[in-house]
Design an enzyme around this catalytic site. Sequence first.
Site, PDB file in Angstrom:
ATOM      1  N   GLU A  90       0.809  -1.215   0.000  1.00 31.03           N
ATOM      2  CA  GLU A  90       0.000   0.000   0.000  1.00 31.03           C
ATOM      3  C   GLU A  90       0.846   1.271   0.000  1.00 31.03           C
ATOM      4  O   GLU A  90       1.935   1.299   0.581  1.00 31.03           O
ATOM      5  CB  GLU A  90      -0.840   0.048   1.283  1.00 31.03           C
ATOM      6  CG  GLU A  90      -1.909  -1.007   1.341  1.00 31.03           C
ATOM      7  CD  GLU A  90      -2.562  -1.096   2.724  1.00 31.03           C
ATOM      8  OE1 GLU A  90      -2.737  -0.039   3.367  1.00 31.03           O
ATOM      9  OE2 GLU A  90      -2.883  -2.213   3.135  1.00 31.03           O
ATOM     10  N   CYS A 103       2.986   8.241   1.606  1.00 31.40           N
ATOM     11  CA  CYS A 103       3.459   7.301   2.617  1.00 31.40           C
ATOM     12  C   CYS A 103       3.663   5.972   1.916  1.00 31.40           C
ATOM     13  O   CYS A 103       2.741   5.446   1.293  1.00 31.40           O
ATOM     14  CB  CYS A 103       2.394   7.182   3.718  1.00 31.40           C
ATOM     15  SG  CYS A 103       2.745   5.880   4.912  1.00 31.40           S
ATOM     16  N   CYS A 110       5.371  -7.620   7.600  1.00 37.38           N
ATOM     17  CA  CYS A 110       6.357  -7.066   8.533  1.00 37.38           C
ATOM     18  C   CYS A 110       6.711  -8.115   9.578  1.00 37.38           C
ATOM     19  O   CYS A 110       5.831  -8.826  10.073  1.00 37.38           O
ATOM     20  CB  CYS A 110       5.766  -5.825   9.205  1.00 37.38           C
ATOM     21  SG  CYS A 110       6.919  -5.004  10.342  1.00 37.38           S
ATOM     22  N   CYS A 114       4.212  -5.971  16.191  1.00 37.84           N
ATOM     23  CA  CYS A 114       3.560  -5.040  17.128  1.00 37.84           C
ATOM     24  C   CYS A 114       2.075  -5.417  17.296  1.00 37.84           C
ATOM     25  O   CYS A 114       1.387  -5.746  16.333  1.00 37.84           O
ATOM     26  CB  CYS A 114       3.685  -3.604  16.625  1.00 37.84           C
ATOM     27  SG  CYS A 114       5.400  -3.050  16.526  1.00 37.84           S
ATOM     28  N   CYS A 117      -0.861  -3.536  15.220  1.00 36.91           N
ATOM     29  CA  CYS A 117      -0.619  -3.193  13.817  1.00 36.91           C
ATOM     30  C   CYS A 117      -1.109  -4.271  12.864  1.00 36.91           C
ATOM     31  O   CYS A 117      -0.790  -5.452  13.018  1.00 36.91           O
ATOM     32  CB  CYS A 117       0.876  -2.951  13.609  1.00 36.91           C
ATOM     33  SG  CYS A 117       1.267  -2.459  11.931  1.00 36.91           S
ATOM     34  N   CYS A 331      -2.004   1.691   7.730  1.00 28.54           N
ATOM     35  CA  CYS A 331      -1.308   0.530   8.282  1.00 28.54           C
ATOM     36  C   CYS A 331      -1.746  -0.850   7.823  1.00 28.54           C
ATOM     37  O   CYS A 331      -2.152  -1.683   8.636  1.00 28.54           O
ATOM     38  CB  CYS A 331      -1.394   0.579   9.801  1.00 28.54           C
ATOM     39  SG  CYS A 331      -0.930   2.152  10.460  1.00 28.54           S
TER      40      CYS A 331
END
Length: 347
Positions: A90, A103, A110, A114, A117, A331
């Site tokens: 994205e 962004c 990832c 976290c 997220c 996110c």
Amino acid sequence: MKDIKSMTLAELTEDFLALGEPKFRAGQVFSWLHRGVRSFDEMTNLSKALREKLKGQYELNYPTVARCLRSQKDGTIKYLWRLKDGNCVESVLMQYHHGNTVCISSEVGCPMGCAFCASTLGGLVRRLTPSEMLDQVLFTQIDSGLPISNIVLMGIGEPLDNYDTVLRFLELVNSPEGMNIGMRHISLSTCGVVDKIDRLAQENLQLTLSVSLHAPTDEVRSQLMPINRRYSVDTLLAACKRYFETTGRRISFEYAMIRGVNDTPQTADILIRKLRGIAAHVNLIPLNDVAESPLKPSEPETVRAFQKKLEDSGIPATVRRTLGSDINASCGQLRRNYERENTPGKE
Ligand code: SAH
């Protein structure tokens, strides 16, 4: 075959000289690439013979738009790009007074884990290449028709987990013969990979380092962010101090406000104490609701009170404006929803 758009002008020049082409040809090709051409045949100032030669030497890839959402509220545009191998990442274009900001993502998924997220829910699939990072900037600009002046590395992935690629991307996007976006117009956000923060300090770039802090105590931060079990809050803040001393660049701390977890006045006091002596700016972000997570955003009054406490003690603190809330513009949520809808048998 080499991925031509991941090459610097110096590398391309060296290759061209070895191929028996004059140096200025490399400059021509580089500038075509950084204008977002999709094939060598679009490079109309090159001979047909040279274009054929290049096709035999290099691959030239570009992403396609898998999905594009436009906010009716504030003009934010969110892109889901499909990469050559079918993976998706994205980018989000935000229209601010100081310029259009994109962004971008640094990884497919990832590895950092976290708790709040959406990007990390499926783990790391793979790291992006330099050209895949550059393409997000190029094609967001081309598709939207809006000139991009600022970049934030705050999309999917941990930029410092893909260090060499991110550095090469910065060099490419900063090239005067390319997009020529100044380092002062670029922010890089990290969950706090301390050894890489020290390495980045040595590069002495003028970019803004954003550190995702989210909690001032090890007890809370280790629950939210597994990286904290490797590098404690004090270890991280010491690295931030060194970073400032080496680069002279103030650190921007991101702090997602999570109801009942990190938003009390007592927590604000600890944060104030820990940030003393660090040239900091705190960016308070009302938590974005992620369906899979039990964590909820703080109440607006709680956020304001927290901000006031920081400000009163001399720490500049802002509350991030929520852009694109009507299009899930945060996110990794779009990628996740898309993959769920398009992968048979996946939860
Ligand atoms: N891996 C990098 C950059 C990507 S995340 C980092 O950790 O900084 C960009 C920012 O969004 C980080 O501060 C991250 O902690 C934050 N973030 C992730 N999920 C969020 C959510 N649900 N609500 C608010 N902020 C979130």
